[in-house]
Write a protein that holds these residues in place. Structure first.
Motif, PDB file in Angstrom:
ATOM      1  N   ARG A  66     -19.100  70.434 -87.932  1.00  0.00           N
ATOM      2  CA  ARG A  66     -18.282  70.560 -89.144  1.00  0.00           C
ATOM      3  C   ARG A  66     -19.088  70.097 -90.349  1.00  0.00           C
ATOM      4  O   ARG A  66     -19.787  69.084 -90.302  1.00  0.00           O
ATOM      5  N   ILE A  67     -18.985  70.827 -91.463  1.00  0.00           N
ATOM      6  CA  ILE A  67     -19.649  70.446 -92.698  1.00  0.00           C
ATOM      7  C   ILE A  67     -18.850  69.298 -93.320  1.00  0.00           C
ATOM      8  O   ILE A  67     -17.652  69.437 -93.596  1.00  0.00           O
ATOM      9  N   VAL A  68     -19.524  68.157 -93.531  1.00  0.00           N
ATOM     10  CA  VAL A  68     -18.853  66.964 -94.049  1.00  0.00           C
ATOM     11  C   VAL A  68     -19.391  66.529 -95.415  1.00  0.00           C
ATOM     12  O   VAL A  68     -18.960  65.511 -95.962  1.00  0.00           O
ATOM     13  N   GLY A  69     -20.325  67.301 -95.951  1.00  0.00           N
ATOM     14  CA  GLY A  69     -20.844  66.986 -97.275  1.00  0.00           C
ATOM     15  C   GLY A  69     -21.883  67.996 -97.693  1.00  0.00           C
ATOM     16  O   GLY A  69     -22.351  68.792 -96.877  1.00  0.00           O
ATOM     17  N   PHE A  70     -22.197  67.976 -98.982  1.00  0.00           N
ATOM     18  CA  PHE A  70     -23.232  68.872 -99.492  1.00  0.00           C
ATOM     19  C   PHE A  70     -23.906  68.231-100.691  1.00  0.00           C
ATOM     20  O   PHE A  70     -23.364  67.323-101.327  1.00  0.00           O
ATOM     21  N   ALA A  71     -25.104  68.701-100.965  1.00  0.00           N
ATOM     22  CA  ALA A  71     -25.867  68.222-102.117  1.00  0.00           C
ATOM     23  C   ALA A  71     -26.779  69.343-102.579  1.00  0.00           C
ATOM     24  O   ALA A  71     -27.266  70.125-101.762  1.00  0.00           O
ATOM     25  N   TYR A  72     -26.983  69.405-103.877  1.00  0.00           N
ATOM     26  CA  TYR A  72     -27.949  70.366-104.395  1.00  0.00           C
ATOM     27  C   TYR A  72     -28.544  69.852-105.696  1.00  0.00           C
ATOM     28  O   TYR A  72     -28.017  68.926-106.311  1.00  0.00           O
ATOM     29  N   ALA A  73     -29.663  70.466-106.068  1.00  0.00           N
ATOM     30  CA  ALA A  73     -30.310  70.176-107.343  1.00  0.00           C
ATOM     31  C   ALA A  73     -30.302  71.459-108.152  1.00  0.00           C
ATOM     32  O   ALA A  73     -30.758  72.494-107.670  1.00  0.00           O
ATOM     33  N   GLY A  74     -29.754  71.367-109.346  1.00  0.00           N
ATOM     34  CA  GLY A  74     -29.693  72.532-110.227  1.00  0.00           C
ATOM     35  C   GLY A  74     -30.397  72.234-111.534  1.00  0.00           C
ATOM     36  O   GLY A  74     -30.679  71.072-111.857  1.00  0.00           O
ATOM     37  N   PRO A  75     -30.676  73.265-112.294  1.00  0.00           N
ATOM     38  CA  PRO A  75     -31.349  73.067-113.579  1.00  0.00           C
ATOM     39  C   PRO A  75     -30.589  72.074-114.454  1.00  0.00           C
ATOM     40  O   PRO A  75     -29.357  72.117-114.540  1.00  0.00           O
ATOM     41  N   TRP A  76     -31.318  71.175-115.090  1.00  0.00           N
ATOM     42  CA  TRP A  76     -30.708  70.193-115.985  1.00  0.00           C
ATOM     43  C   TRP A  76     -30.198  70.865-117.252  1.00  0.00           C
ATOM     44  O   TRP A  76     -29.064  70.644-117.665  1.00  0.00           O
TER      45      TRP A  76
END
Length: 174
Positions: A66-76
């Protein structure tokens, strides 16, 4: 805090329904995001495609299938001179907090950002009374960069944001 049992990996399209569900909770029930309308599946697919095409990380934490979290880096910011600076995003399923999953996600995100040539990571944290996100970022070497007062209005109140930053290795100039 107990030991993290989640596996952190690159996000894939089938993960995005769970990502949307996690984020929906924060949009509707918290001040952690200034979004007021949950993102559609198509919007999450576009986000994954955009970040992947830029060589930026979008990660998920999976625990017992099961997916319990996510993180990403996007343009500032959208202007080209900011191309080596990103803003990080980390969200956990509300039932998955306090188990080290946020730290596992942020640690892997910082490693992936460094490999992608990112020079600086910015965290923009809503100052809504909880210190967990600021504390998490400080554990990973983020330092205070400022405060923006009453810049968001959601759920009937004005919210400040706390800005934190972390330098990574120098990115090549181009």
């Amino acid at each position: 805090m107990s030991t993290c049992t989640a596996t952190v990996r690159a996000a894939r399209r089938p993960d995005l329904a769970a990502v949307a569900g996690i984020y929906r909770h924060y949009v509707l029930h918290s001040l952690a995001t200034f979004d007021e309308t949950p993102r559609s599946s198509a919007e999450w697919e576009a986000k994954l495609d955009e970040l992947t095409s830029r060589g930026l990380p979008f990660l998920v934490a999976e625990e017992a299938g099961r997916i319990v979290g996510f993180a990403y880096a996007g343009p500032w910011r959208p202007k080209p001179a900011y191309r080596h600076t990103v803003e990080d995003t980390v969200y956990l399923d509300p039932g998955a907090t306090g188990r080290g999953i946020g730290g596992a996600l942020l640690g892997r995100l910082m490693d992936a950002c460094a490999r992608a040539g990112v020079r600086r990571v910015i965290a923009v944290v809503a100052d809504a009374g909880g210190e967990a996100s600021v504390a998490l970022h400080r554990r990973f070497g983020f330092t205070d960069a400022g405060r923006l007062s009453a810049v968001g209005y959601k759920h009937g109140r004005w919210i400040d944001t706390v800005l934190l930053e972390r330098a990574l290795a120098d990115a090549p100039s181009d």
